[in-house]
Design an enzyme around this catalytic site. Structure first.
Site, PDB file in Angstrom:
ATOM      1  N   ARG A 172     -10.009   1.205   8.549  1.00  0.00           N
ATOM      2  CA  ARG A 172      -9.504  -0.139   9.079  1.00  0.00           C
ATOM      3  C   ARG A 172     -10.456  -0.958   9.803  1.00  0.00           C
ATOM      4  NH1 ARG A 172      -3.753   0.304   8.302  1.00  0.00           N
ATOM      5  NH2 ARG A 172      -2.564  -1.527   9.249  1.00  0.00           N
ATOM      6  N   ARG A 186      -1.069  -9.162  12.958  1.00  0.00           N
ATOM      7  CA  ARG A 186      -1.265  -8.141  11.962  1.00  0.00           C
ATOM      8  C   ARG A 186      -2.392  -8.696  10.839  1.00  0.00           C
ATOM      9  NH1 ARG A 186       4.153  -5.648  10.908  1.00  0.00           N
ATOM     10  NH2 ARG A 186       3.025  -4.259   9.377  1.00  0.00           N
ATOM     11  N   ARG A 239      11.277  -5.370   4.641  1.00  0.00           N
ATOM     12  CA  ARG A 239      10.793  -3.879   4.629  1.00  0.00           C
ATOM     13  C   ARG A 239      11.889  -2.796   5.435  1.00  0.00           C
ATOM     14  NH1 ARG A 239       4.954  -2.560   4.918  1.00  0.00           N
ATOM     15  NH2 ARG A 239       4.804  -3.352   7.127  1.00  0.00           N
ATOM     16  N   LYS A 286       0.714  -1.185   0.078  1.00  0.00           N
ATOM     17  CA  LYS A 286      -0.081   0.070   0.112  1.00  0.00           C
ATOM     18  C   LYS A 286       0.986   1.146  -0.046  1.00  0.00           C
ATOM     19  CE  LYS A 286      -2.184  -0.609   3.889  1.00  0.00           C
ATOM     20  NZ  LYS A 286      -1.806  -1.963   4.399  1.00  0.00           N
ATOM     21  N   ARG A 288      10.974  -1.295  10.707  1.00  0.00           N
ATOM     22  CA  ARG A 288       9.781  -0.655  11.536  1.00  0.00           C
ATOM     23  C   ARG A 288       9.758  -1.614  12.745  1.00  0.00           C
ATOM     24  NH1 ARG A 288       4.639  -0.209   7.917  1.00  0.00           N
ATOM     25  NH2 ARG A 288       3.629  -1.415   9.686  1.00  0.00           N
TER      26      ARG A 288
HETATM   27  P1  ADP Z   1       0.516  -2.013   7.840  1.00  0.00           P
HETATM   28  O1  ADP Z   1      -0.540  -2.086   6.756  1.00  0.00           O
HETATM   29  O2  ADP Z   1       1.817  -2.750   7.303  1.00  0.00           O
HETATM   30  O3  ADP Z   1       0.041  -2.657   9.171  1.00  0.00           O
HETATM   31  P2  ADP Z   1       0.656   0.819   8.735  1.00  0.00           P
HETATM   32  O4  ADP Z   1       1.618   1.567   8.266  1.00  0.00           O
HETATM   33  O5  ADP Z   1      -0.591   1.054   7.697  1.00  0.00           O
HETATM   34  O6  ADP Z   1       1.146  -0.559   8.135  1.00  0.00           O
HETATM   35  O7  ADP Z   1       0.184   0.373  10.088  1.00  0.00           O
HETATM   36  C1  ADP Z   1       1.042   0.247  11.013  1.00  0.00           C
HETATM   37  C2  ADP Z   1       0.364  -0.031  12.502  1.00  0.00           C
HETATM   38  O8  ADP Z   1      -0.196   1.467  12.728  1.00  0.00           O
HETATM   39  C3  ADP Z   1      -0.956  -0.811  12.554  1.00  0.00           C
HETATM   40  O9  ADP Z   1      -0.479  -2.004  12.749  1.00  0.00           O
HETATM   41  C4  ADP Z   1      -1.766  -0.035  13.671  1.00  0.00           C
HETATM   42  O10 ADP Z   1      -1.245  -0.351  15.070  1.00  0.00           O
HETATM   43  C5  ADP Z   1      -1.410   1.441  13.575  1.00  0.00           C
HETATM   44  N1  ADP Z   1      -2.685   1.951  12.468  1.00  0.00           N
HETATM   45  C6  ADP Z   1      -2.291   2.346  11.250  1.00  0.00           C
HETATM   46  N2  ADP Z   1      -3.789   2.840  10.664  1.00  0.00           N
HETATM   47  C7  ADP Z   1      -4.446   2.550  11.608  1.00  0.00           C
HETATM   48  C8  ADP Z   1      -6.084   2.957  11.445  1.00  0.00           C
HETATM   49  N3  ADP Z   1      -6.641   3.508  10.578  1.00  0.00           N
HETATM   50  N4  ADP Z   1      -6.637   2.535  12.657  1.00  0.00           N
HETATM   51  C9  ADP Z   1      -5.967   1.777  13.781  1.00  0.00           C
HETATM   52  N5  ADP Z   1      -4.701   1.638  13.666  1.00  0.00           N
HETATM   53  C10 ADP Z   1      -3.924   2.049  12.842  1.00  0.00           C
END
Ligand code: ADP
Length: 216
Positions: free
Chosen positions: A88, A170, A127, A13, A159
């Site tokens: 999400r 996750r 990553r 993404k 990360r």
């Molecule tokens: P990935 O899709 O690889 O999990 P992201 O950078 O989108 O990576 O998200 C990393 C973390 O940030 C998630 O595991 C969560 O803890 C938090 N997070 C990101 N976006 C949201 C959201 N919309 N609602 C709740 N938590 C979020």
């Protein structure tokens, strides 16, 4: 045009959101990036969310809503937005609907990237992110190069949530909480599914085709 980019961790993404944002001149709103900035700066919010993020759990809807509404208010004059990693869960979908209306916007399409679990795991474990500009790289598939990456190589980090231990958690949270919201967008006939198991450029070609067809 306002787009939602959807997909499990490791689907690409972040990489595709950057491509789309650059080529279609859309403002990228990545909740993950915004939360990581707070953690990096060790703000009160950053300290509060660190444990949840490191365990791959979702951060509270209130925190996310607050971030999103502040940004949408700050970018009123920006024509198009790409949401990466948001919404999400179903509650966030409902909140986004309200916010989008308040800001006189409309979701043009939802692009859902997907790949098999083994591919996702390989990508997550390779990553690397740039803590300066937020760009995502992969040491196996898309390594950062000093010549082409303006920030240089000093800001590159793994990360803290990209560990063998949190991956399954996750992916499971994605399957249980996030995947069900696709039906909502499918019913609105704005959902496009994309096989994201191949090469970055090929996936982007497909994405570009879809977005271009919406523009005409
Ligand atoms: P990935 O899709 O690889 O999990 P992201 O950078 O989108 O990576 O998200 C990393 C973390 O940030 C998630 O595991 C969560 O803890 C938090 N997070 C990101 N976006 C949201 C959201 N919309 N609602 C709740 N938590 C979020």
């Amino acid at each position: 045009m306002n787009i939602i980019l959807f997909g499990p961790p490791g689907a690409g993404k972040g990489t595709q959101a950057d491509n789309i944002s650059k080529n279609f001149n859309l403002h990228k709103i990545s909740t993950g990036d915004l939360l990581r900035i707070e953690m990096e700066r060790k703000t009160d919010l950053g300290k509060k969310i660190k444990s949840k993020m490191d365990h791959g759990m979702l951060v509270s809807d209130d925190i996310i809503t607050n971030l999103i509404s502040k940004i949408l208010s700050a970018i009123k004059s920006v024509e198009g937005v790409i949401f990466d990693g948001y919404p999400r869960n179903l509650k966030q979908v409902k909140i986004l609907d309200t916010l989008i209306k308040e800001h006189n916007r409309r979701i043009s399409c939802v692009l859902s990237l997907d790949a098999d679990k083994e591919t996702l795991k390989k990508r997550i474990l390779g990553r690397i992110i740039c803590t300066k500009c937020g760009m995502t790289f992969n040491k196996n598939f898309n390594p950062p190069k000093e010549k082409t990456h303006d920030c240089g190589l000093n800001y590159l980090r793994l990360r803290s949530d990209d560990t063998e231990k949190t991956i399954n958690n996750r992916i499971e949270i994605y399957a249980n909480k996030t995947l069900p919201i696709l039906d909502y967008y499918k019913d609105q006939k704005i959902l496009h599914k994309i096989d994201a198991s191949g090469e970055i450029d090929k996936i982007y070609d497909e994405i570009r085709g879809i977005i271009t067809s919406l523009e005409t």
